[in-house]
Each structure stands twice: as structure tokens, then as C-alpha cells.
Scaffold this motif. Structure first.
Motif, PDB file in Angstrom:
ATOM      1  N   GLY A 278       0.791  -1.229   0.000  1.00 48.82           N
ATOM      2  CA  GLY A 278       0.000   0.000   0.000  1.00 48.82           C
ATOM      3  C   GLY A 278       0.818   1.271   0.000  1.00 48.82           C
ATOM      4  N   MET A 279       2.134   1.176   0.064  1.00 51.75           N
ATOM      5  CA  MET A 279       2.984   2.361   0.099  1.00 51.75           C
ATOM      6  C   MET A 279       3.208   2.883  -1.312  1.00 51.75           C
ATOM      7  SD  MET A 279       6.867   2.737   1.592  1.00 51.75           S
ATOM      8  CE  MET A 279       6.433   1.689   2.982  1.00 51.75           C
ATOM      9  N   ALA A 280       3.148   4.184  -1.468  1.00 51.73           N
ATOM     10  CA  ALA A 280       3.447   4.819  -2.752  1.00 51.73           C
ATOM     11  C   ALA A 280       4.939   5.147  -2.780  1.00 51.73           C
ATOM     12  CB  ALA A 280       2.622   6.087  -2.933  1.00 51.73           C
ATOM     13  N   VAL A 281       5.681   4.398  -3.573  1.00 47.44           N
ATOM     14  CA  VAL A 281       7.134   4.555  -3.618  1.00 47.44           C
ATOM     15  C   VAL A 281       7.544   5.067  -4.990  1.00 47.44           C
ATOM     16  CG1 VAL A 281       9.366   3.438  -3.322  1.00 47.44           C
ATOM     17  CG2 VAL A 281       7.387   2.641  -2.008  1.00 47.44           C
ATOM     18  N   THR A 282       8.254   6.183  -4.998  1.00 48.69           N
ATOM     19  CA  THR A 282       8.846   6.722  -6.220  1.00 48.69           C
ATOM     20  C   THR A 282      10.332   6.398  -6.187  1.00 48.69           C
ATOM     21  OG1 THR A 282       7.240   8.528  -6.307  1.00 48.69           O
ATOM     22  CG2 THR A 282       9.256   8.777  -7.609  1.00 48.69           C
ATOM     23  N   ALA A 283      10.777   5.596  -7.134  1.00 46.42           N
ATOM     24  CA  ALA A 283      12.164   5.112  -7.125  1.00 46.42           C
ATOM     25  C   ALA A 283      12.934   5.672  -8.307  1.00 46.42           C
ATOM     26  CB  ALA A 283      12.187   3.587  -7.156  1.00 46.42           C
ATOM     27  N   ASP A 284      14.110   6.193  -8.025  1.00 44.90           N
ATOM     28  CA  ASP A 284      15.044   6.668  -9.053  1.00 44.90           C
ATOM     29  C   ASP A 284      16.346   5.904  -8.852  1.00 44.90           C
ATOM     30  OD1 ASP A 284      16.574   7.992 -10.898  1.00 44.90           O
ATOM     31  OD2 ASP A 284      16.701   9.887  -9.772  1.00 44.90           O
ATOM     32  N   LEU A 285      16.506   4.807  -9.586  1.00 50.89           N
ATOM     33  CA  LEU A 285      17.647   3.918  -9.403  1.00 50.89           C
ATOM     34  C   LEU A 285      18.594   4.049 -10.586  1.00 50.89           C
ATOM     35  CD1 LEU A 285      15.700   0.735  -8.239  1.00 50.89           C
ATOM     36  CD2 LEU A 285      16.553   2.640  -6.861  1.00 50.89           C
ATOM     37  N   ALA A 286      19.864   4.307 -10.304  1.00 50.18           N
ATOM     38  CA  ALA A 286      20.861   4.450 -11.368  1.00 50.18           C
ATOM     39  C   ALA A 286      21.012   3.137 -12.124  1.00 50.18           C
ATOM     40  CB  ALA A 286      22.202   4.888 -10.780  1.00 50.18           C
ATOM     41  N   GLU A 287      21.160   3.239 -13.438  1.00 47.35           N
ATOM     42  CA  GLU A 287      21.305   2.038 -14.251  1.00 47.35           C
ATOM     43  C   GLU A 287      22.621   1.316 -13.980  1.00 47.35           C
ATOM     44  OE1 GLU A 287      20.829   3.081 -18.311  1.00 47.35           O
ATOM     45  OE2 GLU A 287      18.720   3.657 -18.111  1.00 47.35           O
ATOM     46  N   ASP A 288      23.664   2.079 -13.617  1.00 48.32           N
ATOM     47  CA  ASP A 288      24.983   1.470 -13.397  1.00 48.32           C
ATOM     48  C   ASP A 288      25.211   1.094 -11.938  1.00 48.32           C
ATOM     49  OD1 ASP A 288      24.946   4.078 -12.613  1.00 48.32           O
ATOM     50  OD2 ASP A 288      26.952   4.581 -13.375  1.00 48.32           O
ATOM     51  N   VAL A 289      24.125   0.939 -11.152  1.00 49.07           N
ATOM     52  CA  VAL A 289      24.292   0.571  -9.754  1.00 49.07           C
ATOM     53  C   VAL A 289      24.887  -0.832  -9.625  1.00 49.07           C
ATOM     54  CG1 VAL A 289      22.004  -0.461  -9.473  1.00 49.07           C
ATOM     55  CG2 VAL A 289      23.116   0.629  -7.515  1.00 49.07           C
ATOM     56  N   ALA A 290      24.746  -1.641 -10.662  1.00 50.15           N
ATOM     57  CA  ALA A 290      25.288  -2.994 -10.624  1.00 50.15           C
ATOM     58  C   ALA A 290      26.804  -3.024 -10.695  1.00 50.15           C
ATOM     59  CB  ALA A 290      24.710  -3.834 -11.769  1.00 50.15           C
ATOM     60  N   THR A 291      27.447  -1.886 -10.922  1.00 45.96           N
ATOM     61  CA  THR A 291      28.912  -1.847 -10.964  1.00 45.96           C
ATOM     62  C   THR A 291      29.524  -1.845  -9.568  1.00 45.96           C
ATOM     63  OG1 THR A 291      28.898   0.577 -11.069  1.00 45.96           O
ATOM     64  CG2 THR A 291      28.881  -0.623 -13.161  1.00 45.96           C
ATOM     65  N   ALA A 292      28.701  -1.741  -8.531  1.00 43.68           N
ATOM     66  CA  ALA A 292      29.219  -1.744  -7.160  1.00 43.68           C
ATOM     67  C   ALA A 292      29.772  -3.120  -6.816  1.00 43.68           C
ATOM     68  CB  ALA A 292      28.115  -1.366  -6.177  1.00 43.68           C
TER      69      ALA A 292
END
Length: 393
Positions: A278-292
Motif C-alpha cells: 500500500g505504500m506509494a514509492v517513487t524510485a530513481d535507481l541508477a542504471e549502473d548501480v550494478a557496478t558496485a
């Protein structure tokens, strides 16, 4: 013999530094200055031969850092030349021969020291001054004193080395005991996780599965909740198995909580579960986060999971949350999670639970920065995880 043993007394450390190879240029410079002073102030009109002999004796004594036996014999030979051909007393050669003999005894000892002491004593006996008793006394004293000084240094260094070895052995034994205690503690935790928590979770998953099939005509919303609980329980069991494996064998490379390549999917799953609640979540996830690397990837996932769980707990399931995960130019990971919860919930968030404490510890273990506190009418969590040099992706 090794010079520079740790744990020796102040006097021994000073001698070790003085006779060490690094201090050789300084020692030669000091001895040369002292030799010049002796020749100028104590010598009676020293000749060129006396000056050359004195500087050669200083240089020969410097060989003691590399070839102590050669240095002792050479300085004794120069002393004999000074007695025979010098125009003034070979004070410099006497001092250099004594230093060389003491250093030989300290570094080597044994028959070499006795041979060098005999050669030095013979050098004094070959130069007749006074009666036989005087000559014998001078030879014995001038050879015996450096021998005793060098022997004392050798004993002190040997004891210092033994103390250092015993300290190193004690440190290794303490490390082994600590490692054994940690292994026993990890094994006990792994056993409890498997026998207690995993048992209850397995029972819950089984009962939810039975309930799901027992009420096939239940409302779709209820079925969806049961399916979500069932899937979450199965994932929890998988994570518990991984945790038990890692606890029992930390060096194992066969298990990992999260692969960096799977981070985007895991983050999306955490966000989707919050939305289904029920939570309204707005997500802005970097595409290159998998480089970590793996550690930072797991930390970011835990920040997301715990942060969203806190929003649901304190701001309510109908709250709104904004999640942003970005990768900086230097490879740093920036995490921000903000919600619109009531400011009256801030004291409860600060006082209750250990979730935020655990998140802070995770971030600080990676030399990162963690901040959590009120933001407007809600709450905000921020973290920065720096790029780890040499960390595998």
C-alpha cells in the motif's frame, strides 16, 4: 645477528641503532670528526702518515656492519703500522680496533672474537713500552674490555630477540584463541538459526501454502496476500540457508547473499513489495548501480529494505516514499530515502529498535557516511558509500 630487535631496553636499542647499517654513514662521520679532533688536540705534531692511518682506521671500522671479522683484523693491522711507523701515538687506530672487536663479538661471537682479541693483544705486545708486566697488562686490558662490551651487547640482543619471539608467539596464540572462540560462537548462532528460526519459518511457509489451497474461492486480495507471504517466507528460508553456510564457513566462496549483477532486480523487488503493501514509492535507481562491489551492493539493498520497512512501520502503509540511488563520478554510491510521515513519529524512530543502529554500522564498516533524522513532515535516511579500491565487482 639481526640488529634492531623490538622490545629491548633503551640502552640496547641505542646500541642497535648505532651499530645498524642505516646509521653507518652517521657513525663514520662522527668517528672521522672525533679522529680529527684527537689528531689535532691530542697528537704531537701528527704527520701525513698519521692522518692517513687514522682515516683508514675509521673506514676499516665501518666494515664491521658487513664483515666484522675483516674489520677487526684490519684495524689491528693498522694499529701495528701506527706503532711502527707513526710519528704520534695511534690513538685513532686504538679506538677503531676496540670498536671493531666489540662489534665482532656482538654480531658473531665464538672463536672469531677470541682470534681477533688475540691479534689485538699481540699488536700491543709487539710494541714494547715499559716492562713485561706493563706490556702484558696493557695487551690484556685493551683486548678484554672490547670483548666484554661486545659480549654484553650480544647477550642483551639475544634476550631481546627471545622476548620478541615469545611476544609474537603469544600474539599468534591469542589470535588463534580469538578465532576459535569466534568460530564456536558463529557455529552456535548458525545452529540456532537452523534449528529454531528456520524451523518456525518453514512451518509458517507450509501453513500458508495449505491455507492458500484450502480457500480457493477466497477473495483475490486475500489470495494475493497469502501468495506474497508464501513467497517471502521461501525467500527468507533461502537467505537463512545462505547465512548458516557463511557462519559455519566464512572463507567459503560458494555462498553470497547478493551478486552485484542481481542488485537492480533485488532493489526493484524490495520496492515492489512495499508498493503491494500500500505504500506509494517513487524510485530513481541508477542504471549502473550494478557496478558496485558485493559488499556495497548488499549494504545498499539492506538500506532499502530496512528503510522501507521503517516507513511502513512509523509512517503507515499508505505513506509516500521517495527513493534515490545514484553512482557518483568517483564511483561513490549515494542513497536517499525520504517519506511524508508525521513529524510526531520522529522520537519513536530515534528511540525504538536497532534497525538504524545496524544500518549505521554497515555503512561505517565500509568507511561511508550515514545520517538519519526528521525532514520536513517526515523522515530521511542518507548514506554515501565510497568506492573501495581494489574491491572486486
Amino acid at each position: 645477528m639481526m640488529i634492531g630487535v623490538v622490545g629491548s631496553s633503551g640502552v640496547t636499542r641505542s646500541a642497535e641503532s648505532l651499530l645498524g647499517e642505516r646509521m653507518l654513514p652517521v657513525r663514520l662521520a662522527v668517528l672521522a670528526a672525533m679522529a680529527a679532533g684527537c689528531l689535532l688536540l691530542l697528537g704531537h705534531e701528527p704527520s701525513v702518515f698519521d692522518w692517513v692511518l687514522g682515516m683508514l682506521a675509521v673506514a676499516a671500522s665501518g666494515l664491521g656492519a658487513y664483515r666484522p671479522m675483516s674489520a677487526a683484523l684490519l684495524t689491528s693491522g693498522l694499529l701495528i703500522l701506527g706503532f711502527e711507523f707513526g710519528h704520534t701515538g695511534p690513538i685513532v687506530a686504538k679506538v677503531a680496533a676496540g670498536i671493531a672487536l666489540a662489534e665482532l663479538t656482538a654480531r658473531r661471537g665464538g672463536w672469531r672474537s677470541l682470534v681477533a682479541a688475540g691479534v689485538l693483544g699481540a699488536a700491543y705486545l709487539l710494541h714494547p713500552v715499559g716492562g713485561s708486566a706493563v706490556m702484558l697488562y696493557r695487551a690484556v686490558v685493551m683486548a678484554l674490555v672490547p670483548l666484554l662490551i661486545g659480549g654484553l651487547l650480544r647477550v642483551a640482543w639475544a634476550r631481546a630477540e627471545q622476548s620478541a619471539r615469545e611476544a609474537a608467539a603469544l600474539e599468534q596464540r591469542r589470535d588463534r584463541e580469538i578465532a576459535a572462540a569466534r568460530e564456536a560462537e558463529r557455529t552456535a548462532i548458525a545452529r540456532e538459526l537452523h534449528d529454531l528460526i528456520a524451523h518456525h519459518v518453514s512451518s509458517t511457509v507450509l501453513r500458508v501454502g495449505v491455507a492458500r489451497h484450502a480457500v480457493p474461492d477466497a477473495p483475490p486480495a486475500l489470495l494475493e496476500v497469502l501468495d506474497d507471504i508464501h513467497a517471502t517466507g521461501k525467500q527468507t528460508l533461502t537467505d537463512l540457508r545462505k547465512l548458516v553456510t557463511i557462519l559455519r564457513d566464512p572463507a567459503s566462496n560458494g555462498e553470497s547473499f547478493l551478486s552485484p549483477a542481481d542488485l537492480p532486480e533485488a532493489l526493484a523487488g524490495a520496492v515492489e513489495r512495499a508498493r503491494r503493501g500500500g505504500m506509494a514509492v517513487t524510485a530513481d535507481l541508477a542504471e549502473d548501480v550494478a557496478t558496485a562491489d558485493a559488499l556495497r551492493a548488499l549494504t545498499v539493498l539492506r538500506l532499502t529494505q530496512e528503510g522501507l520497512a521503517n516507513v511502513a512501520k512509523h509512517a503507515g502503509p499508505d505513506a509516500s516514499a521517495w527513493l534515490r540511488i545514484a553512482v557518483g563520478a568517483a564511483g561513490d554510491l549515494d542513497f536517499t530515502l525520504r517519506d511524508n510521515g508525521s513529524p510526531g513519529q520522529a522520537p519513536a524512530r530515534q528511540a525504538g529498535g536497532v534497525g538504524l543502529v545496524g544500518l549505521r554500522e554497515r555503512v561505517e564498516l565500509l568507511d561511508g557516511v550515514f545520517n538519519a533524522g526528521p525532514c520536513g513532515s517526515g523522515w530521511q535516511i542518507q548514506a554515501r558509500l565510497p568506492q573501495r579500491i581494489g574491491a572486486p565487482a
